[in-house]
Enzyme design. Structure first.
Site, PDB file in Angstrom:
ATOM      1  N   SER A  12       0.832  -1.217   0.000  1.00 12.20           N
ATOM      2  CA  SER A  12       0.000   0.000   0.000  1.00 12.20           C
ATOM      3  C   SER A  12       0.860   1.258   0.000  1.00 12.20           C
ATOM      4  O   SER A  12       0.596   2.216  -0.743  1.00 12.20           O
ATOM      5  CB  SER A  12      -0.897   0.029   1.238  1.00 12.20           C
ATOM      6  N   ARG A  16       1.619   4.339  -3.051  1.00  8.98           N
ATOM      7  CA  ARG A  16       1.372   5.763  -2.777  1.00  8.98           C
ATOM      8  C   ARG A  16       2.639   6.585  -2.952  1.00  8.98           C
ATOM      9  O   ARG A  16       2.602   7.679  -3.532  1.00  8.98           O
ATOM     10  CB  ARG A  16       0.798   5.915  -1.364  1.00  8.98           C
ATOM     11  N   GLY A  83      -5.770  -3.687  -8.183  1.00 11.38           N
ATOM     12  CA  GLY A  83      -6.906  -2.801  -7.937  1.00 11.38           C
ATOM     13  C   GLY A  83      -6.435  -1.450  -7.427  1.00 11.38           C
ATOM     14  O   GLY A  83      -6.998  -0.406  -7.774  1.00 11.38           O
ATOM     15  N   ARG A 111     -13.433  -6.576 -11.769  1.00  8.52           N
ATOM     16  CA  ARG A 111     -13.652  -5.874 -10.489  1.00  8.52           C
ATOM     17  C   ARG A 111     -14.354  -4.534 -10.701  1.00  8.52           C
ATOM     18  O   ARG A 111     -14.115  -3.829 -11.677  1.00  8.52           O
ATOM     19  CB  ARG A 111     -12.315  -5.729  -9.750  1.00  8.52           C
ATOM     20  N   SER A 155     -13.373   1.899   1.789  1.00  8.19           N
ATOM     21  CA  SER A 155     -12.334   1.551   0.822  1.00  8.19           C
ATOM     22  C   SER A 155     -11.264   2.625   0.794  1.00  8.19           C
ATOM     23  O   SER A 155     -11.525   3.771   0.421  1.00  8.19           O
ATOM     24  CB  SER A 155     -12.924   1.385  -0.578  1.00  8.19           C
ATOM     25  N   GLN A 157      -8.776   2.539  -1.163  1.00  7.16           N
ATOM     26  CA  GLN A 157      -8.435   2.808  -2.571  1.00  7.16           C
ATOM     27  C   GLN A 157      -9.305   3.937  -3.110  1.00  7.16           C
ATOM     28  O   GLN A 157      -8.830   4.830  -3.817  1.00  7.16           O
ATOM     29  CB  GLN A 157      -8.642   1.549  -3.412  1.00  7.16           C
ATOM     30  N   ASP A 303      -7.475  -7.731   4.401  1.00  4.63           N
ATOM     31  CA  ASP A 303      -6.504  -8.526   3.632  1.00  4.63           C
ATOM     32  C   ASP A 303      -5.995  -9.742   4.412  1.00  4.63           C
ATOM     33  O   ASP A 303      -5.398 -10.651   3.832  1.00  4.63           O
ATOM     34  CB  ASP A 303      -5.309  -7.653   3.219  1.00  4.63           C
ATOM     35  N   ARG A 334     -13.009 -14.251  -2.207  1.00  2.00           N
ATOM     36  CA  ARG A 334     -12.171 -14.869  -1.172  1.00  2.00           C
ATOM     37  C   ARG A 334     -12.982 -15.645  -0.134  1.00  2.00           C
ATOM     38  O   ARG A 334     -12.421 -16.512   0.554  1.00  2.00           O
ATOM     39  CB  ARG A 334     -11.279 -13.816  -0.504  1.00  2.00           C
ATOM     40  N   ARG A 376      -3.184 -13.982  -2.034  1.00  4.48           N
ATOM     41  CA  ARG A 376      -3.397 -14.204  -0.590  1.00  4.48           C
ATOM     42  C   ARG A 376      -3.974 -15.591  -0.321  1.00  4.48           C
ATOM     43  O   ARG A 376      -3.758 -16.168   0.748  1.00  4.48           O
ATOM     44  CB  ARG A 376      -4.276 -13.104   0.003  1.00  4.48           C
TER      45      ARG A 376
HETATM   46  C1  S3P Z   1      -5.653  -1.178  -0.210  1.00  3.40           C
HETATM   47  C2  S3P Z   1      -6.919  -1.154   0.290  1.00  3.40           C
HETATM   48  C3  S3P Z   1      -7.757  -2.357   0.413  1.00  3.40           C
HETATM   49  C4  S3P Z   1      -6.917  -3.624   0.357  1.00  3.40           C
HETATM   50  C5  S3P Z   1      -5.922  -3.605  -0.754  1.00  3.40           C
HETATM   51  C6  S3P Z   1      -4.989  -2.418  -0.625  1.00  3.40           C
HETATM   52  C7  S3P Z   1      -4.918   0.092  -0.313  1.00  3.40           C
HETATM   53  O1  S3P Z   1      -8.698  -2.385  -0.642  1.00  3.40           O
HETATM   54  O2  S3P Z   1      -7.745  -4.748   0.245  1.00  3.40           O
HETATM   55  O3  S3P Z   1      -5.143  -4.798  -0.733  1.00  3.40           O
HETATM   56  O4  S3P Z   1      -3.681   0.075  -0.482  1.00  3.40           O
HETATM   57  O5  S3P Z   1      -5.558   1.139  -0.188  1.00  3.40           O
HETATM   58  P1  S3P Z   1     -10.044  -1.514  -0.559  1.00  3.40           P
HETATM   59  O6  S3P Z   1      -9.638  -0.114  -0.480  1.00  3.40           O
HETATM   60  O7  S3P Z   1     -10.799  -1.821  -1.812  1.00  3.40           O
HETATM   61  O8  S3P Z   1     -10.754  -2.003   0.664  1.00  3.40           O
END
Ligand code: S3P
Length: 421
Positions: A12, A16, A83, A111, A155, A157, A303, A334, A376
């Site tokens: 993560s 970023r 994603g 997705r 979320s 993300q 996760d 999952r 995972r």
């Molecule tokens: C992540 C947020 C999560 C997580 C993904 C990484 C991130 O997803 O499952 O592995 O780095 O912001 P969501 O934001 O869709 O919950």
């Protein structure tokens, strides 16, 4: 299993730092960058947007050109399996004076992207998607308006996508999250010089900040450490040390949850690096009570649930997971994949619409397992296989490389091979 290990950089945080570094003025050097394929996808997208990225695998230098320094890509941007790449980068692409197309592999192409298209549309971007909601996304950058947006699903993300778009809007963009999700974006943006205010679950960013290049070290990934914590807790006699792990409080609910079940985990060293907490972990085999993952805890452990589900079967009272509908739209479904692979091992598990119920005091039988290409799931069932009564085989085991290419070698370094029966 015994020994000391170090793990690759947090996925993560790596995404970023790479994206924000590209929008900063001057060089950003990043050490311990994630070795996973997902973060490679981000780096390749950043390169395709005209940003020079120098350096070897884990030590990168991003030659950022400021908020307006990206250039129109000459071909499609490829987010691979990630994603995070497609959703977070969409926020940046929405604010550009050019159009782009971003796509991904088969799993990513299934997705949902409506969750980023809706707020970006409100900000003024024009986005087209396959069937109105799936990748590829065609993003026509526009001048963006600041919005005050409440996330319909927890979320990080999506939160990040809106905050990144907010960099390009004039005025203040606010995101309210239903439960507190990982806050690496807020921390990183502040480190790079953005003006960010956080009031409980409301995050506000001022548009058009001047971001400046930084020297950063990515902490090791707690979600990767989770597989080793669970393995050590599962295999009698284990004692493991893991150094330099990211322990951001929005991620470290994992340690509290395990400790609450009776896990012997110590944090002998803890420090702060660029706003992120980093610590060493020591874990010992422990008999665990079992527990329930529900409400805000589900988002905090999202996760780690595949690994925790495996552990749950060996606890005294088992594990129940609720409120985890989001798990069905990760790299695979999952919930289905965990329950299916547990059953292959002779472990009883009930599939619930939004989670699963796994009774405790169960034994793992060696079996033929399947990751369905989900990193995972591959790693969680490698851990289950360690506790099984013989040799298991995992189809699609190489999927681990999406987040943790060194997983199998690291696992081999702390486990003794058992003689064949
Ligand atoms: C992540 C947020 C999560 C997580 C993904 C990484 C991130 O997803 O499952 O592995 O780095 O912001 P969501 O934001 O869709 O919950």
């Amino acid at each position: 299993m015994t020994g000391s290990i170090t793990l690759p950089g947090d996925k993560s945080i790596s995404h970023r730092y790479a994206m924000i570094g590209a929008l900063a003025e001057g060089d950003t050097s990043i050490a311990n960058f994630s070795t996973g394929a997902d973060c490679r996808s981000t780096v390749e997208c950043v390169r395709a947007l005209g940003i020079e990225v120098a350096g070897a695998a884990t030590e990168l230098v991003i030659h950022g050109k400021g908020l307006d320094g990206l250039r129109a890509p000459v071909c499609d941007l490829d987010a691979g399996n990630s994603g995070s790449t497609i959703r977070m980068l969409s926020g940046i692409l929405a604010g550009q004076p050019f159009s782009s197309r971003i796509l991904g592999d088969e799993s990513l192409s299934r997705r949902p992207m409506k969750r980023v298209m809706t707020p970006l549309g409100q900000m003024g971007a024009h986005i087209e998607a396959r069937d109105g909601q799936f990748p590829p996304l065609r993003i026509e950058g526009r001048t963006l308006r600041a919005i005050d947006y409440t996330l319909p699903v927890p979320s990080s993300q999506v939160k990040t996508c809106v905050l990144f778009a907010g960099l390009y809007a004039s005025g203040a963009t606010t995101v309210t999250e239903p439960v507190r999700c990982r806050d690496h974006t807020e921390i990183a943006l502040r480190e790079f010089g953005a003006e960010i205010a956080v009031e409980s679950r409301r995050i506000t960013i001022a548009g058009r900040p001047r971001l400046r290049g930084r020297q950063l070290v990515v902490p090791s990934d707690l979600s990767s450490a989770a597989f080793f914590l669970v393995a050590a807790l599962l295999v009698p006699g284990s004692r493991l040390g893991i150094s330099g792990v990211g322990l951001n409080p929005t991620r470290s609910a994992l340690l509290d949850f395990l400790a609450g079940m009776g896990a012997r985990i110590r944090v002998p060293k803890l420090e702060s690096q660029a706003g992120e907490l980093v610590g060493d972990l020591e874990v010992e085999y422990s008999e665990l009570r079992g527990g329930t993952i529900d409400g805000p805890l589900t988002a905090a452990l999202i996760d780690e649930i595949p690994a925790l589900a495996v552990l749950g079967a060996a606890t005294r009272e088992g594990l129940t997971v609720r409120g985890a509908g989001e798990l069905r739209i990760k790299e695979t479904d999952r919930i289905r994949m965990v329950v299916d692979n547990l059953r292959r091992m002779g472990v009883e598990a009930e599939e619930l619409p939004d989670g699963m119920a796994i009774p405790g005091r169960q034994k793992f039988r060696a079996a033929a397992l399947d990751s369905s290409g989900d990193h995972r799931i591959a790693m969680a069932f490698a851990v289950a296989a360690l506790a099984a009564d013989g040799e298991s085989e995992i189809a699609g085991a190489d999927a681990a490389s999406v987040s943790f290419p060194e997983f199998w070698d690291t696992l081999a370094s702390v486990t003794q091979p058992r003689p064949r029966e």
